[in-house]
Motif scaffolding. Structure first.
Motif, short mmCIF file in Angstrom:
data_model
loop_
_atom_site.label_atom_id
_atom_site.label_comp_id
_atom_site.label_asym_id
_atom_site.label_seq_id
_atom_site.Cartn_x
_atom_site.Cartn_y
_atom_site.Cartn_z
N CYS A 173 -22.22 118.62 95.95
CA CYS A 173 -23.92 118.94 96.82
C CYS A 173 -23.73 116.83 97.94
O CYS A 173 -23.96 116.75 98.90
N LYS A 174 -23.80 115.49 97.04
CA LYS A 174 -23.60 114.34 98.23
C LYS A 174 -22.73 114.62 98.76
O LYS A 174 -22.52 113.63 100.15
N THR A 175 -20.90 114.83 98.77
CA THR A 175 -19.95 114.94 99.16
C THR A 175 -20.25 115.90 100.36
O THR A 175 -19.66 115.81 102.08
N ILE A 176 -20.91 116.78 99.96
CA ILE A 176 -21.66 117.84 101.20
C ILE A 176 -21.81 116.86 101.90
O ILE A 176 -21.63 117.75 103.33
N TYR A 177 -22.99 116.46 101.18
CA TYR A 177 -23.67 115.86 101.97
C TYR A 177 -23.24 115.17 103.42
O TYR A 177 -23.49 115.26 104.63
N ASP B 289 -19.61 118.47 113.86
CA ASP B 289 -19.60 118.89 114.68
C ASP B 289 -20.91 119.72 114.30
O ASP B 289 -21.35 119.87 113.44
N ALA B 290 -21.68 120.39 115.54
CA ALA B 290 -23.00 120.75 114.90
C ALA B 290 -22.34 122.12 114.41
O ALA B 290 -23.35 122.26 113.87
N GLU B 291 -21.52 122.81 114.97
CA GLU B 291 -21.71 124.18 114.04
C GLU B 291 -21.23 123.96 112.32
O GLU B 291 -21.63 124.64 112.02
N ARG B 292 -20.69 122.43 111.95
CA ARG B 292 -20.38 123.13 111.34
C ARG B 292 -21.27 122.49 109.91
O ARG B 292 -21.24 122.23 109.18
N LYS B 293 -22.31 121.36 110.84
CA LYS B 293 -23.29 120.58 110.45
C LYS B 293 -24.03 121.82 110.26
O LYS B 293 -24.44 121.29 108.90
N LYS B 294 -24.26 122.66 110.96
CA LYS B 294 -25.40 124.03 110.06
C LYS B 294 -24.86 124.44 109.28
O LYS B 294 -25.58 124.40 108.02
N ASP B 295 -23.37 124.57 108.97
CA ASP B 295 -23.31 125.85 108.24
C ASP B 295 -22.93 124.75 106.70
O ASP B 295 -23.07 125.85 105.57
N LEU B 296 -22.51 123.48 106.95
CA LEU B 296 -22.31 122.50 105.55
C LEU B 296 -23.91 122.42 104.97
O LEU B 296 -24.73 121.84 103.46
N GLU B 297 -25.61 122.19 105.48
CA GLU B 297 -26.68 122.33 105.60
C GLU B 297 -27.05 123.49 104.98
O GLU B 297 -28.03 123.13 103.81
N ASN B 298 -26.49 124.82 105.26
CA ASN B 298 -27.29 125.24 105.07
C ASN B 298 -25.85 125.84 103.56
O ASN B 298 -27.09 126.45 101.96
N LEU B 299 -25.67 125.67 103.31
CA LEU B 299 -24.87 125.68 101.71
C LEU B 299 -25.18 124.64 100.98
O LEU B 299 -25.80 124.82 100.06
#
Length: 228
Positions: free
Chosen positions: A182-186, A193-203
């Protein structure tokens, strides 16, 4: 540890459980102090099934996924004979939390207020162990990285961590692996970028949900920005 909502009482406790409780009270009133309890009632498969569902197959204390958990009595049956079949007193816990650490412990802030029999009101007690069905554990404990602490040094948090062994180093290697993942994902989300950031935050948010292992640890890490 996360707050758990208790469902309605199973029929077996309303029927057989209530009958057995009345028998125990009668024996106590006759001067008997050694009791035997029917595991087939409080440990009934239906009770396990209900508790496993609301606890998402996790130990109520350490949040480890457990295939065959123990039916745990929050107030131990060795003392609170009249609560052995009480729905509000039953939880599911892993063998380590239940047998190796908590066992028959039930510390309260003032021992003179401890209920000695069914004639006493347990509402006069102030337990020093967190009951995840009655309280929100997040008011008492928090994580810094993979380490657990009593929030603001409160006594209930300290006692719970100590007596249930929530700080044991051998808790589970999956806990450390999950934190690293989870730290790596964070960290990846910080430069995305904004779209990818949102996907990772949702994960990450998924990993902090109540049905996931060690969800409070991840929930705290997200709030702290994985700084530990």
């Amino acid at each position: 540890m996360r707050h758990i909502s208790r469902p309605s009482i199973p029929t077996i406790l309303q029927n057989e459980g209530e009958i057995e409780t009345k028998k125990l009270i009668k024996l106590y009133n006759q001067g008997i102090r050694k009791f035997s309890f029917d595991r087939n009632i409080y440990g009934n498969d239906k009770i396990r099934e209900i508790l496993k569902k609301v606890q998402f197959d996790k130990c109520c204390y350490c949040e480890k996924k457990v295939e065959m958990p123990d039916v745990e009595h929050f107030r131990p049956k060795s003392h609170y004979y009249w609560l052995v079949y009480d729905w509000k007193n039953l939880l599911l816990a892993c063998e380590t939390c239940n047998r190796m650490f908590k066992n028959d412990k039930f510390p309260i802030s003032d021992e003179k207020n401890q209920a000695k029999s069914h004639n006493d009101d347990i509402k006069n007690e102030n337990p020093l162990l967190i009951n995840p069905y009655e309280e929100n554990p997040e008011e008492f404990i928090e994580f810094k990285g993979t380490a657990i602490f009593a929030k603001n040094g409160n006594q209930k948090g300290k006692t719970t961590i100590s007596d249930i062994g929530l700080n044991r180093p051998t808790l589970d290697s999956r806990k450390i692996d999950l934190y690293k993942l989870c730290k790596t994902i964070y960290q990846l989300s910080q430069n995305a970028d904004a779209e990818r950031k949102k996907d990772l935050e949702n994960l990450l948010e998924e990993y902090s949900q109540k049905d996931k292992e060690y969800s409070l640890m991840i929930r705290c890490a997200i709030k702290d920005g994985f700084k530990y």
